[in-house]
Design a protein around this motif. Structure first.
Motif, PDB file in Angstrom:
ATOM      1  N   SER A  62      27.296 -44.049 -36.661  1.00  0.00           N
ATOM      2  CA  SER A  62      26.913 -44.090 -35.242  1.00  0.00           C
ATOM      3  C   SER A  62      25.433 -44.449 -35.083  1.00  0.00           C
ATOM      4  O   SER A  62      25.065 -45.167 -34.135  1.00  0.00           O
ATOM      5  N   LEU A  63      24.584 -43.971 -35.993  1.00  0.00           N
ATOM      6  CA  LEU A  63      23.168 -44.341 -35.941  1.00  0.00           C
ATOM      7  C   LEU A  63      23.017 -45.840 -36.146  1.00  0.00           C
ATOM      8  O   LEU A  63      22.210 -46.492 -35.463  1.00  0.00           O
ATOM      9  N   GLY A  64      23.791 -46.415 -37.066  1.00  0.00           N
ATOM     10  CA  GLY A  64      23.745 -47.860 -37.254  1.00  0.00           C
ATOM     11  C   GLY A  64      24.121 -48.607 -35.983  1.00  0.00           C
ATOM     12  O   GLY A  64      23.485 -49.607 -35.622  1.00  0.00           O
ATOM     13  N   GLU A  65      25.141 -48.134 -35.301  1.00  0.00           N
ATOM     14  CA  GLU A  65      25.539 -48.764 -34.041  1.00  0.00           C
ATOM     15  C   GLU A  65      24.403 -48.690 -33.017  1.00  0.00           C
ATOM     16  O   GLU A  65      24.143 -49.662 -32.286  1.00  0.00           O
ATOM     17  N   ALA A  66      23.730 -47.549 -32.967  1.00  0.00           N
ATOM     18  CA  ALA A  66      22.620 -47.382 -32.022  1.00  0.00           C
ATOM     19  C   ALA A  66      21.433 -48.262 -32.403  1.00  0.00           C
ATOM     20  O   ALA A  66      20.728 -48.788 -31.527  1.00  0.00           O
ATOM     21  N   ILE A  67      21.193 -48.442 -33.697  1.00  0.00           N
ATOM     22  CA  ILE A  67      20.119 -49.342 -34.147  1.00  0.00           C
ATOM     23  C   ILE A  67      20.421 -50.769 -33.710  1.00  0.00           C
ATOM     24  O   ILE A  67      19.521 -51.498 -33.260  1.00  0.00           O
ATOM     25  N   GLU A  99      33.901 -36.453 -56.177  1.00  0.00           N
ATOM     26  CA  GLU A  99      34.283 -37.729 -56.768  1.00  0.00           C
ATOM     27  C   GLU A  99      33.103 -38.541 -57.300  1.00  0.00           C
ATOM     28  O   GLU A  99      33.287 -39.369 -58.203  1.00  0.00           O
ATOM     29  N   THR A 100      31.906 -38.347 -56.737  1.00  0.00           N
ATOM     30  CA  THR A 100      30.802 -39.240 -57.094  1.00  0.00           C
ATOM     31  C   THR A 100      29.571 -38.506 -57.616  1.00  0.00           C
ATOM     32  O   THR A 100      28.541 -39.137 -57.846  1.00  0.00           O
ATOM     33  N   GLY A 101      29.676 -37.191 -57.792  1.00  0.00           N
ATOM     34  CA  GLY A 101      28.542 -36.446 -58.316  1.00  0.00           C
ATOM     35  C   GLY A 101      27.598 -35.970 -57.232  1.00  0.00           C
ATOM     36  O   GLY A 101      27.696 -36.361 -56.065  1.00  0.00           O
ATOM     37  N   SER A 102      26.650 -35.159 -57.635  1.00  0.00           N
ATOM     38  CA  SER A 102      25.765 -34.528 -56.654  1.00  0.00           C
ATOM     39  C   SER A 102      24.861 -35.520 -55.945  1.00  0.00           C
ATOM     40  O   SER A 102      24.387 -35.257 -54.839  1.00  0.00           O
ATOM     41  N   GLU A 103      24.583 -36.674 -56.560  1.00  0.00           N
ATOM     42  CA  GLU A 103      23.726 -37.680 -55.922  1.00  0.00           C
ATOM     43  C   GLU A 103      24.516 -38.787 -55.236  1.00  0.00           C
ATOM     44  O   GLU A 103      23.941 -39.655 -54.577  1.00  0.00           O
ATOM     45  N   GLY A 104      25.834 -38.788 -55.364  1.00  0.00           N
ATOM     46  CA  GLY A 104      26.642 -39.826 -54.726  1.00  0.00           C
ATOM     47  C   GLY A 104      26.588 -39.787 -53.207  1.00  0.00           C
ATOM     48  O   GLY A 104      26.925 -40.773 -52.548  1.00  0.00           O
ATOM     49  N   ILE A 105      26.149 -38.657 -52.641  1.00  0.00           N
ATOM     50  CA  ILE A 105      26.026 -38.544 -51.185  1.00  0.00           C
ATOM     51  C   ILE A 105      25.084 -39.599 -50.620  1.00  0.00           C
ATOM     52  O   ILE A 105      25.123 -39.909 -49.423  1.00  0.00           O
ATOM     53  N   GLU A 106      24.247 -40.187 -51.479  1.00  0.00           N
ATOM     54  CA  GLU A 106      23.339 -41.236 -51.004  1.00  0.00           C
ATOM     55  C   GLU A 106      24.098 -42.392 -50.340  1.00  0.00           C
ATOM     56  O   GLU A 106      23.531 -43.147 -49.550  1.00  0.00           O
ATOM     57  N   MET A 107      25.378 -42.537 -50.647  1.00  0.00           N
ATOM     58  CA  MET A 107      26.134 -43.650 -50.069  1.00  0.00           C
ATOM     59  C   MET A 107      26.293 -43.548 -48.563  1.00  0.00           C
ATOM     60  O   MET A 107      26.624 -44.552 -47.911  1.00  0.00           O
ATOM     61  N   VAL A 108      26.065 -42.366 -47.966  1.00  0.00           N
ATOM     62  CA  VAL A 108      26.145 -42.312 -46.501  1.00  0.00           C
ATOM     63  C   VAL A 108      25.096 -43.226 -45.873  1.00  0.00           C
ATOM     64  O   VAL A 108      25.266 -43.686 -44.741  1.00  0.00           O
ATOM     65  N   MET A 109      24.024 -43.525 -46.612  1.00  0.00           N
ATOM     66  CA  MET A 109      22.995 -44.408 -46.061  1.00  0.00           C
ATOM     67  C   MET A 109      23.501 -45.840 -45.936  1.00  0.00           C
ATOM     68  O   MET A 109      23.033 -46.599 -45.086  1.00  0.00           O
ATOM     69  N   TRP A 110      24.461 -46.222 -46.774  1.00  0.00           N
ATOM     70  CA  TRP A 110      25.074 -47.541 -46.646  1.00  0.00           C
ATOM     71  C   TRP A 110      25.845 -47.647 -45.326  1.00  0.00           C
ATOM     72  O   TRP A 110      26.021 -48.745 -44.786  1.00  0.00           O
ATOM     73  N   LEU A 111      26.309 -46.506 -44.815  1.00  0.00           N
ATOM     74  CA  LEU A 111      27.098 -46.520 -43.584  1.00  0.00           C
ATOM     75  C   LEU A 111      26.237 -46.786 -42.355  1.00  0.00           C
ATOM     76  O   LEU A 111      26.739 -47.268 -41.332  1.00  0.00           O
ATOM     77  N   ILE A 112      24.945 -46.483 -42.427  1.00  0.00           N
ATOM     78  CA  ILE A 112      24.042 -46.879 -41.345  1.00  0.00           C
ATOM     79  C   ILE A 112      23.994 -48.403 -41.278  1.00  0.00           C
ATOM     80  O   ILE A 112      24.081 -49.005 -40.199  1.00  0.00           O
ATOM     81  N   MET A 113      23.863 -49.023 -42.443  1.00  0.00           N
ATOM     82  CA  MET A 113      23.880 -50.487 -42.508  1.00  0.00           C
ATOM     83  C   MET A 113      25.193 -51.037 -41.950  1.00  0.00           C
ATOM     84  O   MET A 113      25.205 -51.941 -41.114  1.00  0.00           O
ATOM     85  N   ARG A 114      26.308 -50.473 -42.416  1.00  0.00           N
ATOM     86  CA  ARG A 114      27.614 -51.002 -41.978  1.00  0.00           C
ATOM     87  C   ARG A 114      27.812 -50.806 -40.478  1.00  0.00           C
ATOM     88  O   ARG A 114      28.316 -51.704 -39.779  1.00  0.00           O
ATOM     89  N   GLY A 115      27.424 -49.662 -39.951  1.00  0.00           N
ATOM     90  CA  GLY A 115      27.592 -49.426 -38.521  1.00  0.00           C
ATOM     91  C   GLY A 115      26.817 -50.402 -37.669  1.00  0.00           C
ATOM     92  O   GLY A 115      27.225 -50.725 -36.547  1.00  0.00           O
TER      93      GLY A 115
END
Length: 294
Positions: A166-171, A234-250
């Motif tokens: 949603s932040l990506g959409e707003a950007i 599924e992706t380890g303790s640092e895999g959460i960084e992928m949520v930042m890719w969703l800003i780009m996608r949004g």
């Protein structure tokens, strides 16, 4: 008006900066990782050099520590220097910001009910400088201006994937309302699967990573609903960084098309992911048609 013309996803593995800075990119341990960016560097030079990059990344205790933990922070300053992460600053150019566009985006996001932290001065670490190196190589000055957008994915709780999308959409709305003709790209960095500590240190999940890359292409929005616990499991303790890719996608709209994709393991003890996306012309034409009928 300004427009977002492309989105890039990219891991920001610090050892890639080390390999580049020390002339080791042709070594067998690093060459396959760097070769996966050859297409993108050529595309940037010949076809798609941006005026401004909105670069979504996470700080690694260089600008923020436990005293202050902003969920979303936007850099509105004129210049951001490379951080000293313990071995001296990387020998790369300082990042030149775009204060006018950054302040416009900040105002638009806050009025759109996103509580942004505005940063006018901060050092930027490998989370931001490594993607610039991977995309542009060795340069005397970065060939575009950069607006840093830092996301907390280090200290719980990080933002949800849905909130990031949603932040990506707003950007995108903010950029489109800026009246200067600018070619803007948005980059989501960090990830992919990796864990740096504990019994699962070195975890890499190729199958999950590639499903995530698949989900960035086309019309699907399933990625925005992945819960935190799935990233952890599924992706380890640092895999959460992928949520930042969703800003780009949004920020890329209803539908995307892929221009380039690269996945390689291992780099250090992590997975390397890279993808170049563009808004789908079909979706853009449909939106333009809808506007013309209103």
């Amino acid at each position: 008006m300004a427009r977002i013309t492309a989105g890039i996803g990219c891991s920001h593995i610090p050892v890639l900066g080390f390999a580049h800075d020390h002339g080791r990119t042709e070594e067998p341990a690093f060459k396959p990782a760097f070769e996966g960016f050859d297409w993108t560097r050529s595309w940037m030079r010949e076809e798609a050099r941006p005026d401004v990059v909105i670069l979504v990344y996470n700080d690694h205790a260089s600008a923020f520590d436990m005293k202050i933990i902003p969920t979303f922070a936007i850099g509105c300053g004129e210049l951001f220097s490379p951080a000293d992460e313990g071995f001296g600053p990387r020998p790369v150019p300082p990042v030149i910001g775009h204060p006018d566009l950054a302040w416009h985006i900040a105002q638009s996001l806050i009025l759109d009910e996103f509580d942004m932290t505005i940063i006018n001065e901060m050092a930027v670490d490998h989370g931001l400088t490594v993607p610039l190196t991977m995309m542009f190589g060795a340069v005397d000055a970065w060939p575009c201006k950069v607006i840093p957008l830092a996301v907390n994915v280090v200290t719980y709780p990080p933002p949800s994937g849905n909130r990031c999308w949603s932040l990506g959409e707003a950007i995108a709305r903010a950029v489109e309302s800026y009246d200067e003709d600018l070619n803007v790209q948005i980059w989501g960095t960090g990830g992919m699967s990796h864990q740096l500590q504990g019994p699962r240190a070195g975890l890499i999940n190729r199958e999950w990573d590639n499903r995530f890359l698949d989900g960035l292409v086309g019309e699907g929005q399933d990625l925005r609903n992945i819960p935190h616990i799935e990233y952890l499991r599924e992706t380890g303790s640092e895999g959460i960084e992928m949520v930042m890719w969703l800003i780009m996608r949004g920020a890329l709209g209803a539908r995307t098309q892929v221009r380039h994709r690269h996945y390689h393991v291992p780099v250090s003890n992590t997975a390397l992911g890279h993808i170049v996306l563009e808004p789908s012309p079909i979706a853009s034409m449909a939106a333009a048609s809808l506007e013309s009928t209103q």
